[in-house]
Write a protein that holds these residues in place. Sequence first.
Motif, PDB file in Angstrom:
ATOM      1  N   GLY A 164     -29.062   3.820  29.766  1.00 31.59           N
ATOM      2  CA  GLY A 164     -28.848   2.679  28.896  1.00 31.59           C
ATOM      3  C   GLY A 164     -30.107   2.296  28.145  1.00 31.59           C
ATOM      4  N   TYR A 192     -26.773  -0.737  24.128  1.00 27.99           N
ATOM      5  CA  TYR A 192     -26.273  -2.088  24.379  1.00 27.99           C
ATOM      6  C   TYR A 192     -26.823  -3.031  23.315  1.00 27.99           C
ATOM      7  CZ  TYR A 192     -24.636  -0.491  28.941  1.00 27.99           C
ATOM      8  OH  TYR A 192     -23.969   0.183  29.945  1.00 27.99           O
ATOM      9  N   ASN A 200     -27.951  -5.225  33.200  1.00 29.29           N
ATOM     10  CA  ASN A 200     -26.790  -5.592  34.021  1.00 29.29           C
ATOM     11  C   ASN A 200     -25.943  -4.373  34.376  1.00 29.29           C
ATOM     12  OD1 ASN A 200     -27.489  -8.298  33.990  1.00 29.29           O
ATOM     13  ND2 ASN A 200     -26.178  -8.798  32.249  1.00 29.29           N
ATOM     14  N   ASP A 201     -25.722  -3.492  33.407  1.00 28.72           N
ATOM     15  CA  ASP A 201     -24.907  -2.302  33.681  1.00 28.72           C
ATOM     16  C   ASP A 201     -25.665  -1.270  34.510  1.00 28.72           C
ATOM     17  OD1 ASP A 201     -22.613  -3.229  32.577  1.00 28.72           O
ATOM     18  OD2 ASP A 201     -22.398  -1.636  31.079  1.00 28.72           O
ATOM     19  N   ALA A 204     -25.213  -2.497  37.955  1.00 29.14           N
ATOM     20  CA  ALA A 204     -23.823  -2.305  38.383  1.00 29.14           C
ATOM     21  C   ALA A 204     -23.472  -0.833  38.564  1.00 29.14           C
ATOM     22  CB  ALA A 204     -22.884  -2.950  37.374  1.00 29.14           C
ATOM     23  N   GLN A 206     -23.117   1.343  36.079  1.00 30.60           N
ATOM     24  CA  GLN A 206     -22.376   1.882  34.938  1.00 30.60           C
ATOM     25  C   GLN A 206     -23.201   2.928  34.183  1.00 30.60           C
ATOM     26  OE1 GLN A 206     -19.100   1.069  34.387  1.00 30.60           O
ATOM     27  NE2 GLN A 206     -19.392  -0.018  36.331  1.00 30.60           N
TER      28      GLN A 206
END
Length: 331
Positions: A164, A192, A200-201, A204, A206
């Motif tokens: 990310g 993002y 955040n991802d 998590a 992701q």
Amino acid sequence: MAFQFPFLRRSMLRVLLFAPFAFFLATAVGAAERYPDHPIRLVVPFSAGGTVDFVARLVARQLGTQLGGQVVVENLPGAGGTIASSRVAKADKDGYTLLFTTPNHTINPALYQRMSFDTERDLAPVSLVAQIPELLVANAAQPYQDFKGFLAYAKEHQGALNYGSAGNGTLPHVTMELLLQRLHVQITHVPYKGAAPAMNDLLAGQVGVKMDTIATSAQYIQSGKLKPLAIASLKRSPLMPEVPTLDELGVPGYQGILWMGILAPAGTPQPVIQKLHVAMTAVTQNADFRKRLDADGVEVVGGDPAAFGKLIRAEIGQWAEVIRKSKIKVD
């Protein structure tokens, strides 16, 4: 005495030709002596509240103290920082409007084909201020524990692993692409709308990995939610001395640095540039200033305008090549 007239004419001509320059020089020196006689505006191309804004506000206070005046921070985010840069590039050339910027300044020329200013021609370096090396971090659940394991996994699963970033063309994006080009591996980029949702991802699960900084990753590393793989500087960080550099790990000379520096409109009188540089040298040597930034993983560096200009030129070429090879486009 007729033979003296040609000499006199030449002397008078030299005086007449030199007079405008002498007047300009005297005016510039006089302006520098009075500078600043009203508030200086320090334009930051990011929203308030982030690391860059935090450093800019510390700099503004310290710089104002050194100059005996007031330095006011103006946040002007948008268009990858080009709005703020354009504002300063077109401002009066008097030292009262300055730009506090980052590598977005050297990335943007390859991303935006129709900027209203020229990065090198229209903005003059004053001083490099500080830097934060990027940190390659992974979600704790990823099936590798270190950079060697990450590289082996990425090569075995070409294109399956993802990472990310805060968005297309941001520093974490281009530095990761530079690393992947050096490693000859493919990892899918997930952009993002900012660093917070990207983090955040990552937390998590992701996305698997991300280029971040110690300043924002430390709390998650300490809690066991993230694991550090490598730091993107030529020396280890005293805050995480156990984390090896990418240079140590077989990527010689690799750096991914979030630097912060000050520029002025090109054409600002040299005495004013020099006065700003001298003041910034005092700021970067201030023990309290250094201690405050060191605590957040921000390294105070300083530097003269020529060295800062050399860095800018080198990075413009480097990022242009990375963006060309990776076919990066802005959103």
